[in-house]
Design a protein around this motif. Structure first.
Motif, PDB file in Angstrom:
ATOM      1  N   PHE A  44       0.812  -1.222   0.000  1.00 44.17           N
ATOM      2  CA  PHE A  44       0.000   0.000   0.000  1.00 44.17           C
ATOM      3  C   PHE A  44       0.850   1.279   0.000  1.00 44.17           C
ATOM      4  N   LEU A  69       0.374   4.880   1.733  1.00 45.31           N
ATOM      5  CA  LEU A  69       1.067   5.099   3.004  1.00 45.31           C
ATOM      6  C   LEU A  69       2.482   5.629   2.777  1.00 45.31           C
ATOM      7  N   VAL A 104      -1.600   3.437  11.987  1.00 46.10           N
ATOM      8  CA  VAL A 104      -1.666   2.672  10.732  1.00 46.10           C
ATOM      9  C   VAL A 104      -1.749   1.164  10.950  1.00 46.10           C
ATOM     10  N   HIS A 136      -4.259  -1.189   9.182  1.00 43.30           N
ATOM     11  CA  HIS A 136      -4.171  -1.471   7.748  1.00 43.30           C
ATOM     12  C   HIS A 136      -3.493  -2.809   7.464  1.00 43.30           C
ATOM     13  N   ASP A 153     -10.863  -0.606   6.034  1.00 43.45           N
ATOM     14  CA  ASP A 153      -9.449  -0.253   5.888  1.00 43.45           C
ATOM     15  C   ASP A 153      -8.494  -1.194   6.604  1.00 43.45           C
ATOM     16  N   ASP A 154      -8.933  -2.424   6.903  1.00 47.43           N
ATOM     17  CA  ASP A 154      -7.974  -3.408   7.388  1.00 47.43           C
ATOM     18  C   ASP A 154      -7.239  -3.997   6.188  1.00 47.43           C
ATOM     19  N   ALA A 155      -6.417  -5.025   6.403  1.00 47.78           N
ATOM     20  CA  ALA A 155      -5.581  -5.549   5.314  1.00 47.78           C
ATOM     21  C   ALA A 155      -6.421  -6.061   4.150  1.00 47.78           C
ATOM     22  N   GLN A 204      -9.452  -5.142   3.175  1.00 42.98           N
ATOM     23  CA  GLN A 204     -10.055  -4.044   2.420  1.00 42.98           C
ATOM     24  C   GLN A 204      -8.998  -3.213   1.691  1.00 42.98           C
ATOM     25  N   MET A 205      -7.820  -3.071   2.269  1.00 45.02           N
ATOM     26  CA  MET A 205      -6.740  -2.350   1.590  1.00 45.02           C
ATOM     27  C   MET A 205      -6.296  -3.104   0.329  1.00 45.02           C
ATOM     28  N   LYS A 255      -8.912  -2.523  -2.347  1.00 48.92           N
ATOM     29  CA  LYS A 255      -8.790  -1.166  -2.896  1.00 48.92           C
ATOM     30  C   LYS A 255      -7.595  -1.054  -3.842  1.00 48.92           C
ATOM     31  N   THR A 256      -6.504  -1.744  -3.504  1.00 48.40           N
ATOM     32  CA  THR A 256      -5.335  -1.716  -4.378  1.00 48.40           C
ATOM     33  C   THR A 256      -5.644  -2.393  -5.712  1.00 48.40           C
TER      34      THR A 256
END
Length: 462
Positions: A353, A357, A399, A402, A412-414, A416-417, A420-421
Motif C-alpha cells: 500500500f 502510506l 496505521v 491497515h 481499511d484493514d488488510a 479491504q486495503m 482497494k489496491t
C-alpha cells in the motif's frame, strides 16, 4: 403427648442438615463442571482471537452497484480451497462454500498464518454474497460480464506448506498436481479466453507458492509478499499487488510505553545466516553484537520463540527488519503491531500500500551499502530524538489496522486495503483487455477458415 404440629416441626429440624448437605454438594458439583468446561473452551477461544476470527452476525447482502470492485469468483472444486482445511459441505452451508454467517472453517495456526491471505479474501467475498458483515468494497457477482476482475480461489500458500513433498508411490507432489489441474481448469474457461487471464487475480503469497504455474499465469494480477523469486516478466509492481504478511506476535493493546519505558535501543532476533540477499545479516551481527542496549541474537519460532520476540519488541525502541532469503518477512508486521519503530534494510523490498502510506513517517529505511559501514547505523538510530520517536510511535498505532487480517473484515484493514489496491489496477486491466480485443473479429474469421487453434494456456496445460 406431643401434638401433630410439634412432631412435624421436630422432623423438619432433623431433615434440614441433610437437605443443606445435599444442596451444598449439588452446588459444588455444578460449579466444578462449569469451571472444567470453561477451562477447556478457553484455549480454543484464545486461538480464535489470535487468528482474527470473531462471530459474524447476519446482515444485509452487499449491493454490487455500489461496490468499489465487482468480483467473479470461480467455483473451483473443494480440493483447491476449503477442502485443505478438512471442511466438507455437510459441516457448513450444504454447498460448495461454507455458510460464513454462522462460523468459518479454522485455518491452521503457527507460521501457516503469515501467508494466509487467500483464506481471508475468500471469506470476505463469501460474506459479501451471503449477507455476513463486511464493508462491501469488493462484492461477489455471478455474471462474469458484470465483473471488474475474476478471482481464482486457490489456497496456494497452504498447498505448498502441506503438499509440496512427494509422497511415494506418487512421482510428483500433490501441490504440483493441483497447479496442473488449475491450469487445465482455467484453459477451458471462456473468461480466461476472453481476457487471456489479464483480469484474473491469483494469490500466491508464499514465496514458493505457485512455483510451476506462475510462469504460465504471468498475464494475471498476482497478489504476493514480494518479487524476490519472480522474474520481472512474470511479476512486477506495474501489474501486481504486494500484500502484508499476517503478523505472528500478538497485538500490543493498551500500549502506553514511552521512549524511556523501552530499555532496548535496537532489537533483532532471528536467523542470522541466510542465503541469497541475507548475507547482510551476518555483516550487521558482527557490527552490532557488542553495542550497548542492542539485542542482536539468533532465534526461531521453536519453543517459546514467539513469546520471546513479543516481549523483546515491546521493550525496544527500534526493531531491525533485514533482508533474508527473500526481501520481506513477517518481522516487519510484527514490529508494527508491537509499536517498535521498524528499521528496514532491504534494497529490493516492496512495501504494501505504498501508493497510500508514507512509510518514512513510521519507519527508518536504510540502504544496505550504508548500513554495513562501521558506526553508520548505530549513529543514525541514536540521532533520533525522543520527540521524533514518539511521533513515529503514534503513527504506528494509527496505521497498524491497515495490516490486520480478520473475519469479519473491518473498514481499511488488510483485506479491504488489498481490494482497494486491486480496484486501482482495474483501469490498466481494462486497457490491456480492450487492446486484446482489437482484432477479435478478424481472428475469429481466420479460425473459421482454418483448423481451430488452441489457446496459449491450453498448450501450456498439456
Amino acid at each position: 403427648m406431643p401434638t401433630a404440629s410439634a412432631s412435624m416441626a421436630a422432623a423438619a429440624s432433623c431433615r434440614s442438615p441433610l437437605v443443606w448437605f445435599f444442596s451444598l454438594a449439588a452446588a459444588l458439583f455444578f460449579a466444578s463442571w462449569y469451571l472444567l468446561l470453561d477451562s477447556a473452551a478457553a484455549p480454543a477461544a484464545l486461538d480464535a482471537r489470535r487468528q482474527g476470527l470473531r462471530p459474524a452476525s447476519p446482515g444485509r447482502k452487499c449491493d454490487p452497484d455500489k461496490a468499489l470492485l465487482r468480483v467473479y469468483m470461480y467455483d473451483l472444486p473443494l480440493e483447491f480451497h476449503f477442502g485443505m482445511l478438512d471442511w466438507e459441505p455437510g459441516s457448513g452451508g450444504g454447498g460448495l462454500w461454507p455458510d460464513v454467517r454462522h462460523g468459518v472453517p479454522e485455518y491452521p495456526g503457527g507460521l501457516n498464518l503469515q501467508h494466509s491471505i487467500e483464506y481471508w479474501l475468500t471469506l470476505d467475498l463469501l460474506a459479501s454474497e451471503q449477507g455476513a458483515p463486511t464493508p462491501c468494497n469488493a462484492v461477489r457477482v455471478r455474471d462474469p460480464a458484470r465483473a471488474d476482475v475474476v478471482f481464482v480461489p486457490f489456497f496456494a500458500s497452504l498447498s505448498f506448506n502441506r503438499h509440496s513433498k512427494v509422497v511415494p508411490p506418487a512421482r510428483t507432489s500433490e501441490d504440483r498436481a493441483l497447479q496442473r489441474r488449475l491450469i487445465e481448469f482455467l484453459a477451458a474457461r471462456p473468461e480466461w479466453r476472453r481476457s487471456g487471464g489479464r483480469d484474473h487475480v491469483v494469490l500466491a503469497h508464499h514465496p514458493n507458492g505457485m512455483l510451476d504455474a506462475r510462469y504460465k499465469l504471468w498475464p494475471c494480477v498476482f497478489v504476493l509478499c514480494d518479487f524476490g523469486r519472480y522474474p520481472h516478466s512474470v511479476a512486477n509492481i506495474d501489474k501486481d499487488v504486494i500484500a502484508p504478511y499476517r503478523h505472528v506476535v500478538d497485538n500490543f493493546f493498551n500500549d502506553s510505553t514511552g521512549y524511556h519505558d523501552r530499555p532496548t535501543l535496537l532489537y533483532f532476533q532471528g536467523a542470522i545466516y541466510r542465503k541469497d540477499g541475507g548475507f547482510i545479516r551476518q555483516e550487521l551481527y558482527y557490527l552490532l553484537k557488542d553495542e550497548k542496549d542492542v539485542h542482536f541474537s539468533f532465534g526461531s519460532v521453536a519453543g517459546n520463540g514467539i513469546e520471546e520476540s513479543t516481549r523483546g519488541m515491546r521493550a525496544s525502541k527500534f526493531c531491525l527488519n533485514i533482508a533474508g532469503d527473500t526481501p520481506s518477512s513477517n518481522r516487519l508486521f510484527d514490529s508494527i503491531v508491537s509499536h517498535c519503530v521498524p528499521v528496514i534494510i532491504s534494497d529490493e523490498i516492496e512495501l504494501p500500500f505504498e501508493d497510500i502510506l508514507d512509510y518514512s513517517k513510521f519507519c527508518i529505511i536504510v540502504r544496505g551499502a550504508d548500513a554495513v559501514k562501521k558506526g553508520f547505523l548505530i549513529n543514525l538510530i541514536k540521532g533520533v530524538s525522543p520527540e521524533e520517536w514518539t511521533s513515529m510511535w503514534n503513527k504506528l498505532r494509527e496505521v497498524e489496522g491497515h495490516f490486520e487480517y480478520q473475519y469479519p473484515s473491518q473498514p481499511d484493514d488488510a483485506v479491504q486495503m488489498i481490494w482497494k489496491t486491486i480496484a486501482r489496477k482495474v483501469p490498466s486491466i481494462r486497457l490491456k483487455v480492450n487492446r486484446l480485443q482489437r482484432f477479435s473479429r478478424s481472428e475469429a474469421n481466420k479460425t473459421n477458415d482454418s483448423p481451430a487453434r488452441s489457446s496459449w494456456l491450453e498448450n501450456q496445460a498439456r
